[in-house]
Design a protein around this motif. Structure first.
Motif, PDB file in Angstrom:
ATOM      1  N   UNK A 192       0.845  -1.195   0.000  1.00 53.32           N
ATOM      2  CA  UNK A 192       0.000   0.000   0.000  1.00 53.32           C
ATOM      3  C   UNK A 192       0.879   1.244   0.000  1.00 53.32           C
ATOM      4  N   UNK A 193       0.944   1.953   1.132  1.00 49.69           N
ATOM      5  CA  UNK A 193       1.651   3.225   1.180  1.00 49.69           C
ATOM      6  C   UNK A 193       2.979   3.168   1.913  1.00 49.69           C
ATOM      7  N   UNK A 212       6.331   5.951   2.360  1.00 49.34           N
ATOM      8  CA  UNK A 212       6.436   6.539   3.691  1.00 49.34           C
ATOM      9  C   UNK A 212       5.099   6.906   4.290  1.00 49.34           C
ATOM     10  N   UNK A 213       4.017   6.301   3.795  1.00 44.93           N
ATOM     11  CA  UNK A 213       2.672   6.604   4.276  1.00 44.93           C
ATOM     12  C   UNK A 213       1.969   7.601   3.372  1.00 44.93           C
ATOM     13  N   UNK A 214       0.784   8.014   3.807  1.00 46.26           N
ATOM     14  CA  UNK A 214       0.015   9.017   3.069  1.00 46.26           C
ATOM     15  C   UNK A 214      -0.646   9.941   4.083  1.00 46.26           C
ATOM     16  N   UNK A 215      -0.036  11.097   4.267  1.00 41.02           N
ATOM     17  CA  UNK A 215      -0.498  12.032   5.297  1.00 41.02           C
ATOM     18  C   UNK A 215      -1.910  12.529   5.030  1.00 41.02           C
ATOM     19  N   UNK A 216      -2.260  12.698   3.756  1.00 44.19           N
ATOM     20  CA  UNK A 216      -3.579  13.246   3.410  1.00 44.19           C
ATOM     21  C   UNK A 216      -4.722  12.395   3.948  1.00 44.19           C
ATOM     22  N   UNK A 217      -4.541  11.079   3.957  1.00 41.96           N
ATOM     23  CA  UNK A 217      -5.613  10.211   4.435  1.00 41.96           C
ATOM     24  C   UNK A 217      -5.281   9.592   5.791  1.00 41.96           C
ATOM     25  N   UNK A 218      -4.247  10.118   6.456  1.00 40.29           N
ATOM     26  CA  UNK A 218      -3.944   9.710   7.814  1.00 40.29           C
ATOM     27  C   UNK A 218      -3.317   8.340   7.946  1.00 40.29           C
ATOM     28  N   UNK A 219      -2.594   7.900   6.919  1.00 46.53           N
ATOM     29  CA  UNK A 219      -1.971   6.576   6.932  1.00 46.53           C
ATOM     30  C   UNK A 219      -0.466   6.727   7.131  1.00 46.53           C
ATOM     31  N   UNK A 220       0.056   6.041   8.146  1.00 50.82           N
ATOM     32  CA  UNK A 220       1.493   6.066   8.411  1.00 50.82           C
ATOM     33  C   UNK A 220       2.193   4.939   7.649  1.00 50.82           C
ATOM     34  N   UNK A 221       3.513   5.005   7.641  1.00 50.65           N
ATOM     35  CA  UNK A 221       4.332   4.093   6.850  1.00 50.65           C
ATOM     36  C   UNK A 221       4.028   2.628   7.141  1.00 50.65           C
ATOM     37  N   UNK A 222       3.810   2.271   8.397  1.00 51.59           N
ATOM     38  CA  UNK A 222       3.642   0.863   8.780  1.00 51.59           C
ATOM     39  C   UNK A 222       2.189   0.469   9.011  1.00 51.59           C
TER      40      UNK A 222
END
Length: 334
Positions: free
Chosen positions: A158-159, A163-173
């Motif tokens: 996924x993300x 390194x994640x996706x800050x816009x949808x609140x998803x962190x790297x792990x």
């Protein structure tokens, strides 16, 4: 996320095109940067059930908002899938367009990231290819229309790599949890019964994946619109104004060169089967006439004279006064 490569233009068959929106920020993120295979119902799904996907409890009927429960934080190192409701028909394959209702959660927090309205107005549409995040594209393969599945997508699928996706609140792990209803599966190519070829029309040969090769005859171009059904499908009939999903290739009669092809991008196109000179979101008149009244599963060839195309105006790689040849596979109607 890193900037995405530019999307190839498909405006060459359109005078105006209002894109049909999918589900919003999440689906935009899932598909922004990321030949049909075997798609029988019994195909071997690349994503299997596992300990994480078994922890996702889902209640409710297909097509209605599900009640979803799972322990947090929910983590998985591999993407896993559990079939909640099994549909019917052929399983989804690489390169196939699908429309789904979805509920998506952050496995770390349990919070909803995005959720469909489950009334047909917010269906997410995308193609199972490398432009969709790996976990979602792989997780849907071999699912059937009418299925509901629970999918736990590992960060690496996924993300995580971004390194994640800050816009949808998803962190790297973070693991993503999807509950997906496969509402509509589109065809990957025309599969109708072969029809006799019309004399004087360009010849068409198909590659293994269904992409057409078009040979223009040495004769002068027709001065009137010519339409020939090469394969006759048994699906829904296209009505004027219907949003239609197609694969197509366009060739210039005079130069015999391909000027546009959805087969090259690997993604079918969707637009309104309407004359773009009078209807917003429509296509050139000859293209619209070639579609209206045809059936899903059909393949049509159309020779479009200038007065049914772009007339005396040039359009990108199309010179003014051009006669256009299109071979179109009709894959589905919304």
């Amino acid at each position: 996320m890193p900037p995405c490569p530019p999307v190839p233009r498909r405006g060459l068959v359109r005078k105006a095109f209002a894109s049909i929106a999918t589900a919003g920020l999440l689906i935009a993120a899932l598909t922004a940067c990321a030949g049909p295979g075997a798609n029988e119902a019994g195909c071997d799904a690349p994503v299997k059930e596992g300990a994480a996907s078994k922890l996702v409890e889902v209640d409710g009927k297909f097509g209605s908002k599900p009640k979803v429960d799972f322990p947090t934080p929910l983590k998985t190192k591999t993407t896993e899938r559990t079939d909640i409701i099994t549909g019917e028909g052929k399983g989804l394959a690489t390169g196939q367009k699908v429309k789904i209702d979805l509920s998506v959660y952050n496995g770390r927090t349990g919070k909803v990231i995005e959720e469909s309205k489950y009334d047909g107005s917010t269906l997410a549409g995308f193609v199972l290819n490398d432009k969709t995040i790996k976990g979602l594209s792989q997780g849907l393969k071999c699912a059937q229309e009418g299925s509901r599945i629970a999918l736990t997508v590992a960060p690496k699928d996924a993300f995580g790599p971004q390194g994640g996706n800050e816009q949808i609140g998803v962190k790297k792990n973070d693991t993503l949890v999807f509950v997906l209803d496969v509402v509509k599966a589109y065809k990957t190519r025309a599969d109708g019964a072969p029809q006799p070829a019309k004399a004087g029309m360009p010849a068409v040969v198909l590659a293994d994946n269904g992409a057409p090769g078009i040979t223009i005859p040495a004769s002068k171009a027709p001065t009137k619109l010519e339409i020939n059904v090469l394969k006759k499908g048994d699906g829904k009939k296209v009505k004027e104004g219907d949003p239609v999903t197609v694969h197509y290739t366009g060739v210039l009669w005079d130069t015999k060169k391909v000027f546009d092809s959805s087969w090259k991008t690997g993604e079918p196109a969707e637009f309104a089967a309407a004359d773009g000179s009078t209807t917003q979101g429509g296509v050139i008149p000859g293209f619209a006439k070639a579609l209206i009244g045809q059936t899903v599963g059909s393949q049509v060839i159309a020779v479009i004279p200038p007065d049914q195309g772009y007339g005396d105006q040039a359009s990108d790689t199309i010179p003014a006064g051009s006669t256009l040849v299109f071979v179109v596979d009709i894959l589905g109607v919304k």
